[in-house]
Design a protein around this motif. Structure first.
Motif, PDB file in Angstrom:
ATOM      1  N   SER A  63      28.806  46.631  51.236  1.00  0.00           N
ATOM      2  CA  SER A  63      29.838  46.450  52.256  1.00  0.00           C
ATOM      3  C   SER A  63      31.182  46.892  51.698  1.00  0.00           C
ATOM      4  CB  SER A  63      29.931  44.977  52.670  1.00  0.00           C
ATOM      5  OG  SER A  63      28.679  44.510  53.106  1.00  0.00           O
ATOM      6  N   GLU A  64      31.915  47.573  52.544  1.00  0.00           N
ATOM      7  CA  GLU A  64      33.287  47.945  52.207  1.00  0.00           C
ATOM      8  C   GLU A  64      34.200  47.139  53.123  1.00  0.00           C
ATOM      9  OE1 GLU A  64      36.141  51.825  51.612  1.00  0.00           O
ATOM     10  OE2 GLU A  64      34.252  52.060  52.694  1.00  0.00           O
ATOM     11  N   VAL A  65      35.039  46.327  52.500  1.00  0.00           N
ATOM     12  CA  VAL A  65      35.946  45.451  53.246  1.00  0.00           C
ATOM     13  C   VAL A  65      37.368  45.819  52.845  1.00  0.00           C
ATOM     14  CG1 VAL A  65      36.577  43.072  53.768  1.00  0.00           C
ATOM     15  CG2 VAL A  65      34.202  43.618  53.153  1.00  0.00           C
ATOM     16  N   ASN A  66      38.055  46.500  53.732  1.00  0.00           N
ATOM     17  CA  ASN A  66      39.429  46.940  53.459  1.00  0.00           C
ATOM     18  C   ASN A  66      39.547  47.654  52.112  1.00  0.00           C
ATOM     19  OD1 ASN A  66      40.393  45.951  55.881  1.00  0.00           O
ATOM     20  ND2 ASN A  66      40.973  43.983  55.016  1.00  0.00           N
ATOM     21  N   GLY A  67      38.564  48.494  51.801  1.00  0.00           N
ATOM     22  CA  GLY A  67      38.605  49.261  50.560  1.00  0.00           C
ATOM     23  C   GLY A  67      38.000  48.560  49.359  1.00  0.00           C
ATOM     24  N   ASN A  68      37.610  47.288  49.503  1.00  0.00           N
ATOM     25  CA  ASN A  68      36.938  46.545  48.430  1.00  0.00           C
ATOM     26  C   ASN A  68      35.438  46.589  48.677  1.00  0.00           C
ATOM     27  OD1 ASN A  68      39.387  45.432  47.161  1.00  0.00           O
ATOM     28  ND2 ASN A  68      39.596  44.338  49.085  1.00  0.00           N
ATOM     29  N   TRP A  69      34.681  46.787  47.615  1.00  0.00           N
ATOM     30  CA  TRP A  69      33.228  46.908  47.750  1.00  0.00           C
ATOM     31  C   TRP A  69      32.536  45.622  47.319  1.00  0.00           C
ATOM     32  CZ3 TRP A  69      30.458  50.803  49.918  1.00  0.00           C
ATOM     33  CH2 TRP A  69      31.191  51.939  50.282  1.00  0.00           C
ATOM     34  N   VAL A  70      31.533  45.234  48.102  1.00  0.00           N
ATOM     35  CA  VAL A  70      30.684  44.093  47.793  1.00  0.00           C
ATOM     36  C   VAL A  70      29.249  44.609  47.851  1.00  0.00           C
ATOM     37  CG1 VAL A  70      29.974  41.777  48.469  1.00  0.00           C
ATOM     38  CG2 VAL A  70      32.340  42.510  48.867  1.00  0.00           C
ATOM     39  N   GLY A  72      25.205  43.974  47.716  1.00  0.00           N
ATOM     40  CA  GLY A  72      24.176  42.967  47.952  1.00  0.00           C
ATOM     41  C   GLY A  72      24.571  41.976  49.031  1.00  0.00           C
ATOM     42  N   TYR A  73      23.690  41.014  49.239  1.00  0.00           N
ATOM     43  CA  TYR A  73      23.955  39.941  50.194  1.00  0.00           C
ATOM     44  C   TYR A  73      24.812  38.909  49.478  1.00  0.00           C
ATOM     45  CZ  TYR A  73      23.335  35.946  53.226  1.00  0.00           C
ATOM     46  OH  TYR A  73      23.565  34.868  54.042  1.00  0.00           O
ATOM     47  N   ASP A  74      26.105  38.941  49.755  1.00  0.00           N
ATOM     48  CA  ASP A  74      27.060  38.103  49.039  1.00  0.00           C
ATOM     49  C   ASP A  74      28.134  37.602  50.014  1.00  0.00           C
ATOM     50  OD1 ASP A  74      28.856  36.904  47.310  1.00  0.00           O
ATOM     51  OD2 ASP A  74      29.177  38.685  46.082  1.00  0.00           O
ATOM     52  N   PRO A  75      27.793  36.584  50.825  1.00  0.00           N
ATOM     53  CA  PRO A  75      28.761  36.074  51.803  1.00  0.00           C
ATOM     54  C   PRO A  75      30.082  35.647  51.170  1.00  0.00           C
ATOM     55  CG  PRO A  75      26.599  35.201  52.298  1.00  0.00           C
ATOM     56  CD  PRO A  75      26.500  35.909  50.966  1.00  0.00           C
ATOM     57  N   GLU A  76      30.028  35.016  50.012  1.00  0.00           N
ATOM     58  CA  GLU A  76      31.260  34.581  49.345  1.00  0.00           C
ATOM     59  C   GLU A  76      32.109  35.788  48.943  1.00  0.00           C
ATOM     60  OE1 GLU A  76      32.398  32.464  45.195  1.00  0.00           O
ATOM     61  OE2 GLU A  76      30.905  31.422  46.419  1.00  0.00           O
ATOM     62  N   GLY A  77      31.467  36.815  48.423  1.00  0.00           N
ATOM     63  CA  GLY A  77      32.179  38.031  48.054  1.00  0.00           C
ATOM     64  C   GLY A  77      32.818  38.708  49.262  1.00  0.00           C
ATOM     65  N   ILE A  78      32.114  38.694  50.381  1.00  0.00           N
ATOM     66  CA  ILE A  78      32.657  39.266  51.624  1.00  0.00           C
ATOM     67  C   ILE A  78      33.914  38.499  52.035  1.00  0.00           C
ATOM     68  CG2 ILE A  78      32.253  39.550  54.102  1.00  0.00           C
ATOM     69  CD1 ILE A  78      30.648  41.575  52.659  1.00  0.00           C
ATOM     70  N   MET A  79      33.829  37.175  52.025  1.00  0.00           N
ATOM     71  CA  MET A  79      34.978  36.362  52.455  1.00  0.00           C
ATOM     72  C   MET A  79      36.167  36.557  51.498  1.00  0.00           C
ATOM     73  SD  MET A  79      33.819  35.328  55.231  1.00  0.00           S
ATOM     74  CE  MET A  79      35.051  34.195  55.814  1.00  0.00           C
ATOM     75  N   GLN A  80      35.895  36.648  50.207  1.00  0.00           N
ATOM     76  CA  GLN A  80      36.983  36.891  49.246  1.00  0.00           C
ATOM     77  C   GLN A  80      37.622  38.253  49.491  1.00  0.00           C
ATOM     78  OE1 GLN A  80      35.174  36.398  45.408  1.00  0.00           O
ATOM     79  NE2 GLN A  80      35.477  34.189  45.398  1.00  0.00           N
ATOM     80  N   ALA A  81      36.804  39.274  49.734  1.00  0.00           N
ATOM     81  CA  ALA A  81      37.333  40.612  49.978  1.00  0.00           C
ATOM     82  C   ALA A  81      38.154  40.654  51.265  1.00  0.00           C
ATOM     83  CB  ALA A  81      36.184  41.621  50.056  1.00  0.00           C
ATOM     84  N   MET A  82      37.793  39.855  52.234  1.00  0.00           N
ATOM     85  CA  MET A  82      38.538  39.824  53.489  1.00  0.00           C
ATOM     86  C   MET A  82      39.921  39.226  53.307  1.00  0.00           C
ATOM     87  SD  MET A  82      35.717  39.002  56.369  1.00  0.00           S
ATOM     88  CE  MET A  82      36.995  39.129  57.622  1.00  0.00           C
ATOM     89  N   ASN A  83      40.067  38.357  52.316  1.00  0.00           N
ATOM     90  CA  ASN A  83      41.348  37.689  52.077  1.00  0.00           C
ATOM     91  C   ASN A  83      42.229  38.434  51.086  1.00  0.00           C
ATOM     92  OD1 ASN A  83      40.933  35.526  53.897  1.00  0.00           O
ATOM     93  ND2 ASN A  83      39.526  34.628  52.417  1.00  0.00           N
ATOM     94  N   ASN A  84      41.741  39.548  50.548  1.00  0.00           N
ATOM     95  CA  ASN A  84      42.536  40.339  49.589  1.00  0.00           C
ATOM     96  C   ASN A  84      43.381  41.347  50.315  1.00  0.00           C
ATOM     97  OD1 ASN A  84      41.622  38.977  47.370  1.00  0.00           O
ATOM     98  ND2 ASN A  84      39.971  40.409  46.969  1.00  0.00           N
TER      99      ASN A  84
END
Length: 84
Positions: A63-70, A72-84
């Protein structure tokens, strides 16, 4: 508010059709009311090469979230990337 506070996170999920973790990630995002674009790399060699060049990983989901990559299946990583 700053521009970043006004902007909605841009999420792209790179998947394959047979990936159970991809389905789990898409369900998580949907349950959290997070909109996302899906790119199935199974039939898109150019996009598969893009994620491998970018992250060094062949696994999905990625997953690419605002330019940050996560990777695997990592809900916590997704949420952290969304807040960066």
């Amino acid at each position: 508010m700053t521009k970043k506070e006004n902007a909605l996170p841009f999420v792209t999920v790179y998947t394959t059709s047979s990936c159970a973790y991809c389905a789990m990630l898409k369900n998580f995002l949907t349950d959290q009311n997070i909109s996302f674009d899906e790119v199935n790399v199974e039939n898109n060699l150019e996009m598969m090469n893009h994620i491998v060049r970018t992250t060094g990983q062949m696994d999905v989901p990625q997953s690419e979230v605002n330019g940050n990559w996560v990777v695997g299946y990592d809900p916590e990583g997704i949420m952290q990337a969304m807040n960066n």
